[in-house]
Motif scaffolding. Structure first.
Motif, short mmCIF file in Angstrom:
data_model
loop_
_atom_site.label_atom_id
_atom_site.label_comp_id
_atom_site.label_asym_id
_atom_site.label_seq_id
_atom_site.Cartn_x
_atom_site.Cartn_y
_atom_site.Cartn_z
N PHE A 33 45.58 -34.61 29.78
CA PHE A 33 45.05 -33.80 29.01
C PHE A 33 45.24 -32.77 27.79
CE2 PHE A 33 42.12 -36.41 30.60
CZ PHE A 33 41.22 -36.67 30.11
N ASP A 34 46.24 -32.80 27.95
CA ASP A 34 47.75 -31.66 27.01
C ASP A 34 48.46 -31.96 26.48
OD1 ASP A 34 46.13 -29.51 28.39
OD2 ASP A 34 46.85 -29.43 29.71
N ARG A 87 32.54 -29.28 31.67
CA ARG A 87 33.81 -28.84 32.29
C ARG A 87 35.04 -29.70 30.93
NH1 ARG A 87 35.67 -27.43 36.93
NH2 ARG A 87 34.17 -28.86 37.80
N MET A 88 34.55 -30.99 31.21
CA MET A 88 35.25 -32.19 30.42
C MET A 88 35.24 -31.30 28.68
SD MET A 88 35.12 -36.09 29.95
CE MET A 88 36.22 -36.47 29.70
N LEU A 89 33.70 -30.82 28.47
CA LEU A 89 34.04 -30.16 26.25
C LEU A 89 34.89 -29.35 26.68
CD1 LEU A 89 30.38 -30.96 26.22
CD2 LEU A 89 31.86 -32.37 25.14
N GLY A 90 35.39 -27.83 27.03
CA GLY A 90 36.06 -27.82 27.30
C GLY A 90 37.83 -28.28 27.12
N THR A 91 38.33 -29.57 27.89
CA THR A 91 39.43 -29.93 27.71
C THR A 91 40.11 -30.60 26.63
OG1 THR A 91 39.41 -30.15 30.32
CG2 THR A 91 40.54 -31.73 29.34
N LEU A 92 38.65 -31.55 26.05
CA LEU A 92 38.68 -32.15 24.39
C LEU A 92 38.68 -31.34 23.76
CD1 LEU A 92 35.65 -34.63 25.52
CD2 LEU A 92 37.94 -35.58 26.00
N ARG A 93 38.09 -29.95 23.90
CA ARG A 93 37.90 -28.67 22.60
C ARG A 93 39.54 -28.38 21.86
NH1 ARG A 93 38.82 -23.42 22.40
NH2 ARG A 93 37.97 -22.54 20.62
N GLU A 94 40.78 -28.37 23.39
CA GLU A 94 41.83 -27.78 23.54
C GLU A 94 42.27 -29.29 22.52
OE1 GLU A 94 42.67 -26.92 27.08
OE2 GLU A 94 41.89 -24.81 27.54
N ALA A 95 42.20 -29.89 22.96
CA ALA A 95 42.89 -31.63 22.75
C ALA A 95 42.86 -31.75 21.07
CB ALA A 95 42.01 -32.61 23.22
N ALA A 96 41.23 -31.71 20.86
CA ALA A 96 41.29 -31.92 19.02
C ALA A 96 42.04 -30.32 18.46
CB ALA A 96 39.70 -31.69 19.18
N LYS A 97 41.84 -29.74 18.94
CA LYS A 97 42.35 -28.10 18.44
C LYS A 97 44.33 -28.57 17.59
CE LYS A 97 39.20 -25.00 18.00
NZ LYS A 97 38.85 -24.73 16.26
N GLY A 117 45.23 -31.36 17.50
CA GLY A 117 45.20 -32.24 16.55
C GLY A 117 45.59 -33.59 17.18
N CYS A 118 45.02 -34.02 18.38
CA CYS A 118 45.13 -35.20 19.16
C CYS A 118 43.32 -35.64 18.93
CB CYS A 118 44.29 -35.19 21.15
SG CYS A 118 44.21 -36.00 21.85
N ARG A 119 43.99 -36.59 18.15
CA ARG A 119 42.15 -37.82 17.93
C ARG A 119 41.30 -38.10 18.88
NH1 ARG A 119 43.92 -39.93 12.89
NH2 ARG A 119 41.56 -40.35 12.47
N ILE A 120 40.24 -37.93 19.22
CA ILE A 120 39.10 -38.14 20.10
C ILE A 120 38.34 -39.55 19.22
CG2 ILE A 120 37.49 -38.06 21.38
CD1 ILE A 120 38.88 -35.20 21.83
N VAL A 121 38.39 -40.41 19.86
CA VAL A 121 38.04 -41.71 18.95
C VAL A 121 36.80 -41.85 20.21
CG1 VAL A 121 37.36 -44.42 18.87
CG2 VAL A 121 40.33 -42.25 18.18
N VAL A 122 35.27 -41.67 20.09
CA VAL A 122 34.14 -42.24 20.66
C VAL A 122 33.05 -43.42 20.39
CG1 VAL A 122 32.67 -41.25 21.36
CG2 VAL A 122 33.97 -39.67 21.01
N PHE A 123 33.50 -44.26 20.82
CA PHE A 123 32.20 -45.81 21.24
C PHE A 123 30.82 -45.10 22.18
CE2 PHE A 123 37.43 -46.83 20.86
CZ PHE A 123 36.81 -47.71 19.06
#
Length: 759
Positions: A207-208, A226-236, A238-244
């Motif tokens: 995820f990093d 706790r997954m939100l912390g991982t996603l937050r770091e990824a988004a910060k 510049g990782c694109r997070i695409v949700v369905f």
């Protein structure tokens, strides 16, 4: 209890709301005195594994490795409340059953074994030797071992699970239904066939490094925060997070990390999703195929990876390119331009993770959907390289470990052979019952004893009335548990409640304090040791309960059951003999953070029938039950209902009555519905309705749900389980994986005539 209200929640997930909730739940459980010190040991190298979700621990030296819902689980277990025998003396089983699930759980920790007394219709105290002898009498009186069923919850440790399956197989059956049958069975079925292993291929480090993360059918803000912390770091970064996801879920939109001062000072938190697509319920397969079609049309595939590591590509490509865009659009509920937009993000990414939850697995076509998602990963070589891979996010903290330990009704022959050699017996070869098969067997009178190692079987399962009838037909039901739940009140002719130690408690055996081990969603195995005194001196650990059941039942067993539980290192030594990947188990697990089991597909070692990863061709399904039932019921709308968790629950455990992020307070019997559907029905938000599921074998009804206008696609509804589990027909399940189709229930709404309009 919270004041009843429906109001829009404008703040991000996490943040001050999470902190207030943490202290509220600790206070309600009367554990302020030791609650905070207990939390400081959650997911620490010298502490205990959170009894909640299976998300891995990132920093084993961090002071805070817990989330809001983990706190609820820990506070509930470390509660000061106790279920004394006086509760059973003053309440019959029927009187207890009249209370809701929240009330039952909130009575606190069970403190001694209890036996159902048919004369008084109450549970009465029983000593441990008497309880084990009663179990042995019933098991040994059966005509055949296959008349017994042994259920397992995902919170059971590796050591308890290993002993449990050994006891069951020495007894002579593979009847090992477990909670995986109701959640991620399709993930294992799909991926093992396709890439040679049924576990996720990613680690937390991926995820990093991911450039894009595609999230299907998941709500991490409630189910694994706790997954939100991982996603937050990824988004910060510049990782694109695409949700369905059919529902707008706050945790996938914005998150304020309680450990980040800047987030806490901001009223907006951090943006999570870069793109959010609200497909219709069950439209994920069509979306995955549409993205694949766009990728193939652009020629943006990894030809070298496909040539070296896969087969079936030509057939797959032909099938995808021949799929009509109109069908993809109709079945997905998204516009073609939206699907192409998501595909462009995928093609721009050099490392992509696809992650999913039960919004994918609990459908008729879930196995095909997961294989369609994995097809996407294979198209661009996104398995076996850093920052990429398949990530099914499991539920309970050791549900994956239980399977690794042999809790499965269809065991591999190699496992049975090694088990037999290690313990000098011949394991049974006949496949056993899964959850649906277990219910059917009880209904037919073919299974007469039910033993549950944790969980809440009567409530977690589909078709509630039929499940209740099935359990009540048993000669004996036994539940190993920490707290009272509804399953204990849906009992056989004889019944036992056996209280066990929880994760937070010191497990003292003959050789001293013991630790147990768990496996998280990403194949990390680590040790867990409790710190609090047991809630009662009469509690036994799960391994000890299993050992005593086995000793009482198996008169000719060669296994030294009590010797094994004197020191859990002895159990782990036997696990090392039997289970692949656990060589030198004790040496490796006592290292802080534990060890990684490894993953063959991550190493591009494809243990499939062809020796390569396989593209699996599936047409977009157009013959789903919802369509046939809509054609049958032309005089009224038939909606597609998905069951979801409230934010104040974990699986069937209800911690409170609020669903903060969805704006629901003090309610659980709610039905989320689109504004246009309300107008079409002539109904209004705030009215009460009855929900009736329609199926080929008849109708099932759940009464009095509050209509809540929500951002959800037309024709789709959402409501909480377990209140709506009774609407799921027993025969409505995933093709090939037999998981109940709890995310796609055809229902009709009618106004509740008792109280049609209310506040």
């Amino acid at each position: 209890m919270s004041k009843q209200a429906i109001k829009f929640y404008s703040r991000p997930a996490g943040g001050w709301g999470a902190l207030r909730s943490v202290f509220k739940h600790i206070r309600e459980q009367g554990s302020m005195s030791h609650g905070v010190s207990t939390l400081l040991r959650v997911n620490q190298p010298d502490g205990f594994d959170c009894p909640g979700c299976a998300w891995p621990d990132k920093n084993h030296h961090s002071t805070f490795e817990f989330c809001e819902n983990g706190v609820k689980a820990v506070a509930a277990e470390a509660t000061e409340h106790r279920v004394e025998r006086s509760l059973f003396e003053t309440h019959t089983v029927a009187q207890l059953a009249a209370h809701d699930d929240h009330w039952l759980e909130n009575q606190g920790r069970l403190v001694e074994p209890m036996r159902f007394d048919s004369a008084s219709q109450r549970y009465v105290p029983m000593d441990w030797p008497g309880a084990f002898e009663l179990i042995a009498q019933h098991l040994n009186a059966l005509d055949h071992p296959d008349q017994a069923l042994f259920y397992t919850s995902g919170r059971t440790s590796n050591e308890a699970a290993f002993l449990y399956q050994l006891f069951i197989r020495e007894f002579g059956t593979n009847n090992l239904p477990d909670c995986s049958n109701m959640c991620h069975e399709p993930s294992g079925t799909a991926m093992k066939e396709q890439i040679g292993i049924g576990k996720g291929t990613v680690t937390l480090e991926d995820f990093d490094h991911a450039e894009a993360i595609f999230i299907f059918g998941q709500n991490p803000g409630t189910n694994h925060p706790r997954m939100l912390g991982t996603l937050r770091e990824a988004a910060k970064r510049g990782c694109r997070i695409v949700v369905f996801n059919p529902l707008r879920e706050r945790g996938l939109e914005r998150f304020a990390d309680p450990q980040n001062p800047l987030d806490m000072l901001s009223s907006h938190g951090s943006q999570i999703a870069s793109n959010y697509y609200q497909l219709k319920i069950g439209g994920d397969l069509a979306v995955a195929k549409g993205i694949a079609k766009a990728v193939l049309e652009a020629g943006a595939v990894d030809e070298a990876f496909i040539g070296d590591h896969t087969n079936g590509f030509a057939e797959f490509k032909a099938g995808v390119l021949s799929e009509d865009w109109a069908t993809i659009v109709e079945e997905s509920g998204l516009r073609e331009v939206q699907i192409r937009e998501a595909a462009a993000i995928y093609m721009q990414s050099n490392a992509t993770i696809c992650t999913w939850g039960m919004g994918i697995t609990q459908h008729k076509h879930s196995v095909a959907t997961i294989q369609a998602i994995v097809n996407l990963l294979l198209l661009r070589g996104n398995i076996g390289k850093l920052g990429s891979g398949a990530c099914p996010v499991r539920g309970h903290s050791n549900v994956q470990g239980d399977r690794t330990m042999g809790i499965i009704e269809k065991p591999a022959q190699a496992f049975l052979d090694k088990l037999g050699r290690a313990f000098d017996f011949t394991p049974p070869q006949k496949h056993g019952h899964d959850v649906v098969g277990a219910i059917e067997a009880m209904l037919k009178g073919e299974a007469k004893v039910f033993i549950g190692m944790g969980g809440n079987f009567a409530v977690a399962t589909p078709d509630a009335e039929r499940t209740k009838q099935a359990l009540q037909q048993c000669e004996l039901t036994v539940h190993v548990t920490t707290k009272l739940n509804r399953s204990h009140l849906v009992h056989g002719k004889a019944a036992l409640i056996l209280p066990c130690l929880g994760r937070t408690e010191i497990d003292l055996q003959a050789s001293g304090p013991q630790g147990v081990t768990v496996e998280d969603s990403m194949s990390m195995v680590h040790i867990s040791a409790g710190m609090n005194p047991p809630a009662s001196s009469k509690l036994l650990s799960e391994p000890a309960i299993v050992a005593h059941m086995a000793l009482a039942t198996l008169k000719h067993s060669n296994t030294p059951w009590l010797w094994l539980v004197e020191d859990y290192d002895r159990i782990r030594d036997k696990i090392a003999e039997v289970v692949d990947g656990f060589e030198h188990f004790n040496k490796r697990v006592h290292v802080p953070g534990g060890f990684y089991l490894g993953n063959s597909a991550r190493e591009r070692n494809w243990r499939t029938t062809t020796g390569k990863a396989r593209f699996m061709a599936h047409a977009v399904p157009t013959d789903l039950p919802i369509k046939a039932l809509r054609a049958q019921y032309t005089d009224q709308p038939v909606f597609n209902l998905m069951t979801v968790r409230s934010h104040d629950q974990y699986n069937t455990t209800v911690y409170g009555m609020d669903d903060r992020y969805r704006g629901v307070f003090g309610h659980r019997r709610v039905c989320f519905i689109n504004k246009a559907d309300l107008a079409r029905l002539g109904f209004s938000a705030g009215q009460w309705v009855d929900m009736t599921s329609v199926w080929h074998d008849g109708k099932r009804e759940a009464k009095r749900f509050l209509l809540v206008e929500y951002d959800i696609p037309e024709g789709c509804l959402a409501s909480y389980f377990p209140e709506t589990n009774g609407l799921v027909p027993l025969s409505s399940m995933a093709d090939r994986a037999r998981t109940p189709a709890s995310k796609s229930i055809p229902v009709i709404l009618t106004l509740n005539t008792d109280e049609a309009v209310t506040a």
